[in-house]
Enzyme design. Structure first.
Site, PDB file in Angstrom:
ATOM      1  N   GLU A 177      54.463  -2.628   2.169  1.00 46.51           N
ATOM      2  CA  GLU A 177      54.034  -1.910   1.512  1.00 46.51           C
ATOM      3  C   GLU A 177      52.813  -1.406   2.123  1.00 46.51           C
ATOM      4  OE1 GLU A 177      55.299   0.790  -1.507  1.00 46.51           O
ATOM      5  OE2 GLU A 177      56.876   0.980  -0.114  1.00 46.51           O
ATOM      6  N   GLU A 363      63.885  -0.481   1.211  1.00 45.18           N
ATOM      7  CA  GLU A 363      63.436  -0.065  -0.177  1.00 45.18           C
ATOM      8  C   GLU A 363      64.055   1.303  -0.327  1.00 45.18           C
ATOM      9  OE1 GLU A 363      60.123  -0.003  -2.895  1.00 45.18           O
ATOM     10  OE2 GLU A 363      60.117  -2.879  -2.050  1.00 45.18           O
TER      11      GLU A 363
HETATM   12  C1  FCB Z   1      58.071   1.321  -4.095  1.00 43.96           C
HETATM   13  C2  FCB Z   1      57.333  -0.496  -3.775  1.00 43.96           C
HETATM   14  C3  FCB Z   1      58.295  -1.169  -5.245  1.00 43.96           C
HETATM   15  C4  FCB Z   1      58.768  -0.034  -6.003  1.00 43.96           C
HETATM   16  C5  FCB Z   1      58.893   0.922  -5.740  1.00 43.96           C
HETATM   17  C6  FCB Z   1      59.724   2.089  -7.131  1.00 43.96           C
HETATM   18  O1  FCB Z   1      56.558   1.443  -3.162  1.00 43.96           O
HETATM   19  O2  FCB Z   1      57.624  -1.356  -3.262  1.00 43.96           O
HETATM   20  O3  FCB Z   1      57.499  -2.104  -5.456  1.00 43.96           O
HETATM   21  O4  FCB Z   1      56.945   0.413  -7.136  1.00 43.96           O
HETATM   22  O5  FCB Z   1      58.010   1.614  -5.164  1.00 43.96           O
END
Ligand code: FCB
Length: 458
Positions: A177, A363
């Site tokens: 990210e 994620e």
């Molecule tokens: C993302 C991050 C991770 C965590 C989630 C909830 O943006 O990559 O580390 O904080 O959100």
């Protein structure tokens, strides 16, 4: 609050190809603790957490889930869930306590080497990410991501990891990210290093993207069969109203949120429609930088959490666009809109506009206020439903021919949630931070059944 649509059919594992990657994701600073063990250097998050008022509960990742010492137990949990892949990040300050140097810290490297072996022994494929936000403080002292030298330091660090782990690790993610590293860290200042300003953010962003390109080349030089990718936080964006002004605001917002990353990575340079809006804050880009950033990648990692609704507000930042809070939609405890179909729309768009050969959802997950029942169980039905509906959305992507090859739930364990400290739980496993006791939640149980029972039935 609208109720969840639990009537939708549950996904089944056989809707996915047999070689689909099923995992959980974690990150070093959020789970490891042990910040002073075995020669680890200071990171920008250690420093940031010491600044008064930065972390909601005044905490830090100093202990977190104590994963640095309990990793075997945690890998057993991952194996018990039936994961075939595990995404974790490597703490740069464990490898180079001062950020760079002639000799890496062998104790830090050994930890990751043991972790990789531990995963392989359990039949789980390791998916390391090189940078999940914990820059060595020593590099920050010399300018951090705003300074071009950090790019070279990152490529050196990547090469060392390739050399040490490349015989056992095939899938490498450079950055997690970059939008967050750049804009939460250097524009809003709500993440480490806590800097505020458009110029800093755009310059840091450019260096992060450039470091991705250089690290990709460094990894390929060290690891013959490396598959390299990057994990972007992407958001489907929709207009607040049907007005043409809002439609244009969506374009601009999307230009920074999504295209600012995707366009240069796929060889198109920075989006020319919004570049002029940054004026003198636009980053310094040298000849050849864009070519390096566009180094071909083997996969695109997408971290999907929520869609954004945008309206035109003249003078609201350089983009004259504002994210609006839509009423009457389902939300998690962090107020993030729950929208599995947004994930389908997002992947469809990325597939159409950029055609990555392989996409992984690196994620996806949700925060809810879990309650531990008297008998010790955690019936997190909302998280379970969130997970089920997003896995179902992933199956829709597969069925519609998108090149989706894997899904990583965020996250294996409750952990240190950055500026929110320990007040926000995203885990499939509950962690009692007083005792470090781990308990699989109902959501984790469902994932386990989905991954294991259905496989056994086949
Ligand atoms: C993302 C991050 C991770 C965590 C989630 C909830 O943006 O990559 O580390 O904080 O959100």
């Amino acid at each position: 609050m609208p109720t969840t649509n639990d009537a939708s059919p549950l996904p089944r594992r056989e809707q996915f190809p047999a070689d689909f990657r099923w995992g959980c994701a974690t990150s070093a600073y959020q789970i490891e603790g042990g910040v002073e063990l075995e020669g680890r250097g200071e990171s920008i998050w250690d420093r940031f957490c010491q600044m008064p008022g930065r972390i909601r509960d005044g905490s830090s990742g100093a202990v977190a889930c104590d994963h640095y010492q309990r990793w075997r137990e945690d890998l057993d949990l991952a194996a018990d869930l039936g994961l075939n892949s595990y995404r974790f990040s490597i703490a740069w300050p464990r490898v180079f306590p001062q950020g760079r140097g002639a000799v890496p810290n062998s104790a830090g490297l050994d930890f990751y080497s043991r972790l990789v072996d531990g995963l392989l022994e359990r039949g789980i494929e390791p998916w390391p990410t090189l940078y999940h936000w914990d820059l060595p403080q020593a590099l920050q002292d010399r300018g951090g991501w705003k300074h071009r030298d950090t790019v070279a330091a990152f490529a050196e660090y990547a090469a060392v990891l390739g050399r040490v782990l490349g015989d056992r690790v095939r899938n490498w993610t450079t950055h997690n990210e970059p939008w967050c590293s750049a804009f939460l860290g250097h524009r809003e200042g709500v993440h480490a290093p806590g800097v505020q300003g458009w110029k800093s953010a755009l310059q840091a962003c450019h260096h992060i993207l450039l470091s991705h390109g250089k690290a990709t080349a460094a990894l390929r030089a060290e690891v013959q069969d490396a598959r390299v990718g990057i994990a972007l936080s992407l958001h489907p964006c929709q207009p607040a109203t049907a007005s043409s002004q809002d439609a244009q605001a969506v374009q601009r917002h999307d230009g920074l949120r999504n295209r600012w990353f995707l366009d240069p990575l796929y060889g198109r340079g920075y989006p020319s429609d919004i570049w002029p809006l940054f004026g003198k804050n636009a980053p310094m880009v040298r000849h050849n930088d864009l070519q390096l950033i566009a180094a071909p990648i083997d996969f695109l990692g997408i971290n999907y959490y929520f869609p954004e609704t945008i309206k035109h507000v003249a003078g609201e930042g350089p983009l004259s666009a504002q994210v609006v809070h839509v009423e009457d939609v389902e939300r998690t405890a962090t107020d993030w809109e729950v929208c599995p179909q947004g994930m389908v729309r997002l992947l469809e768009r990325v597939h159409r506009d950029y055609a990555p050969a392989n996409i992984y959802l690196t994620e996806n997950g949700a925060c809810y206020d879990d309650e531990v029942a008297a008998n010790g169980t955690i019936l997190d039905l909302q998280r379970r439903s969130y997970l089920q509906r997003h896995v179902a959305a992933a199956s829709e992507c597969v069925a519609r021919g998108m090149p989706l090859r894997g899904y990583f739930a965020w996250t294996l364990l409750d952990n240190f949630e950055w500026a929110e400290g320990y007040t926000r739980r995203f885990g499939l496993t509950h962690v009692d931070f007083k005792t470090q006791r781990r308990t699989l939640k109902a959501s984790g149980n469902w994932y386990r059944d989905f991954l294991r029972l259905q496989l056994d039935e086949q």
